[in-house]
Design an enzyme around this catalytic site. Structure first.
Site, short mmCIF file in Angstrom:
data_model
loop_
_atom_site.label_atom_id
_atom_site.label_comp_id
_atom_site.label_asym_id
_atom_site.label_seq_id
_atom_site.Cartn_x
_atom_site.Cartn_y
_atom_site.Cartn_z
N CYS A 42 0.88 -1.17 0.00
CA CYS A 42 0.00 0.00 0.00
C CYS A 42 0.92 1.22 0.00
O CYS A 42 2.12 1.09 -0.27
CB CYS A 42 -1.00 -0.02 1.17
N GLY A 43 0.40 2.40 0.27
CA GLY A 43 1.24 3.59 0.17
C GLY A 43 2.42 3.54 1.12
O GLY A 43 3.57 3.77 0.74
N GLY A 72 2.68 0.80 3.52
CA GLY A 72 2.84 -0.57 4.01
C GLY A 72 2.23 -0.76 5.39
O GLY A 72 2.11 -1.89 5.87
N VAL A 73 1.82 0.33 6.01
CA VAL A 73 1.29 0.24 7.38
C VAL A 73 -0.11 -0.37 7.39
O VAL A 73 -0.39 -1.33 8.11
CB VAL A 73 1.27 1.64 8.05
N GLY A 74 -1.00 0.21 6.59
CA GLY A 74 -2.38 -0.30 6.55
C GLY A 74 -2.42 -1.77 6.15
O GLY A 74 -3.16 -2.56 6.73
N HIS A 95 13.35 -16.36 11.90
CA HIS A 95 13.05 -16.45 13.33
C HIS A 95 11.54 -16.48 13.62
O HIS A 95 11.11 -17.14 14.56
CB HIS A 95 13.62 -15.24 14.08
N ASP A 96 10.77 -15.72 12.84
CA ASP A 96 9.36 -15.48 13.21
C ASP A 96 8.38 -16.10 12.23
O ASP A 96 7.17 -15.92 12.38
CB ASP A 96 9.09 -13.96 13.28
N ARG A 142 5.02 4.16 -1.65
CA ARG A 142 5.39 5.58 -1.72
C ARG A 142 6.66 5.86 -0.92
O ARG A 142 7.06 7.01 -0.76
CB ARG A 142 4.25 6.44 -1.16
C1 RB5 Z 1 -3.86 5.27 0.43
O1 RB5 Z 1 -3.90 6.60 0.06
C2 RB5 Z 1 -3.00 5.02 1.64
O2 RB5 Z 1 -3.59 5.58 2.76
C3 RB5 Z 1 -2.77 3.55 1.80
O3 RB5 Z 1 -2.21 3.06 0.61
C4 RB5 Z 1 -1.78 3.11 2.84
O4 RB5 Z 1 -0.66 3.92 2.86
C5 RB5 Z 1 -2.29 2.85 4.17
O5 RB5 Z 1 -1.52 2.44 5.05
#
Ligand code: RB5
Length: 150
Positions: free
Chosen positions: A67-68, A70-72, A100-101, A111
Site C-alpha cells: 500500500c502507500g 505498508g502500514v495499513g 526467526h518469526d 510511496r
Molecule cells: C492510500 O492513500 C494510503 O492511505 C494507503 O495506501 C496506505 O498507505 C495505508 O496504510
C-alpha cells in the site's frame, strides 16, 4: 517452487507491476489478488485481505502486500489467523523475519521505498526459510496461542 501471492491498493499499484515482473523473471508464477487497475479510491483491506486469507488457507505460501506506506496492509493482514505480516524496509529483517518469526507476508510502502531496494527485500524474503529452532518455535507458539483468544 513455492506459490507466491501479491496484492496492492492504489498506493502500491505501480510497484506491484514491477514486483510481478521480478517474480516472473525469477521463475515464480505469482498469483495476483489485485488491484487489477489503478483506482485512486480503492481501500487497502479490500485488496490485502483476500491475499491474507489465501495465506491462511494455504492457497499461497508467502505473500507480498503493498500500500502507500505498508502500514495499513500490515495492520489489516495481521487480523487474519495464520498470517504473520510485517512492514519491511531493510534487508536484514526481510530474511530474519522469516528465519526467526516465520513471517509469511512482506508488506511494502509503495510511496516510501524504491524499486532497487524492493528487489533485494523480495529476494531476501523469498529465499529465507523458517529455522524452527526450539526458541523460535516456543515464541511462535505464544503468538499462535493469541489467535485462540476471543
Ligand atoms: C492510500 O492513500 C494510503 O492511505 C494507503 O495506501 C496506505 O498507505 C495505508 O496504510
Amino acid at each position: 517452487m513455492i506459490q507466491i501471492g501479491i496484492a496492492a491498493d492504489h498506493g502500491g499499484f505501480e510497484l506491484k507491476a514491477k514486483v510481478i515482473e521480478q517474480l516472473k523473471a525469477a521463475g515464480y508464477q505469482p498469483k495476483d489478488y489485485g488491484a487489477y487497475q489503478l483506482d485512486p479510491a480503492d481501500d487497502y483491506p479490500d485488496l490485502v485481505i483476500p491475499l491474507a486469507r489465501a495465506i491462511s488457507s494455504g492457497e499461497v505460501t508467502k505473500g507480498i502486500a503493498i500500500c502507500g506506506s505498508g502500514v495499513g496492509a500490515s495492520i489489516a493482514a495481521n487480523k487474519i489467523s495464520g498470517v504473520r505480516a510485517a512492514l519491511i524496509t531493510e534487508v536484514y529483517s526481510a530474511h530474519q523475519g522469516v528465519e526467526h518469526d516465520d513471517m509469511n507476508l512482506l508488506c511494502l510502502g509503495g510511496r516510501v521505498i524504491g524499486p532497487a531496494l524492493v528487489q533485494e527485500l523480495v529476494q531476501a524474503f523469498l529465499q529465507a526459510s523458517y529455522r524452527g529452532e526450539e526458541r523460535f518455535q516456543r515464541r511462535l507458539d505464544k503468538v499462535i496461542a493469541l489467535e485462540k483468544e476471543k
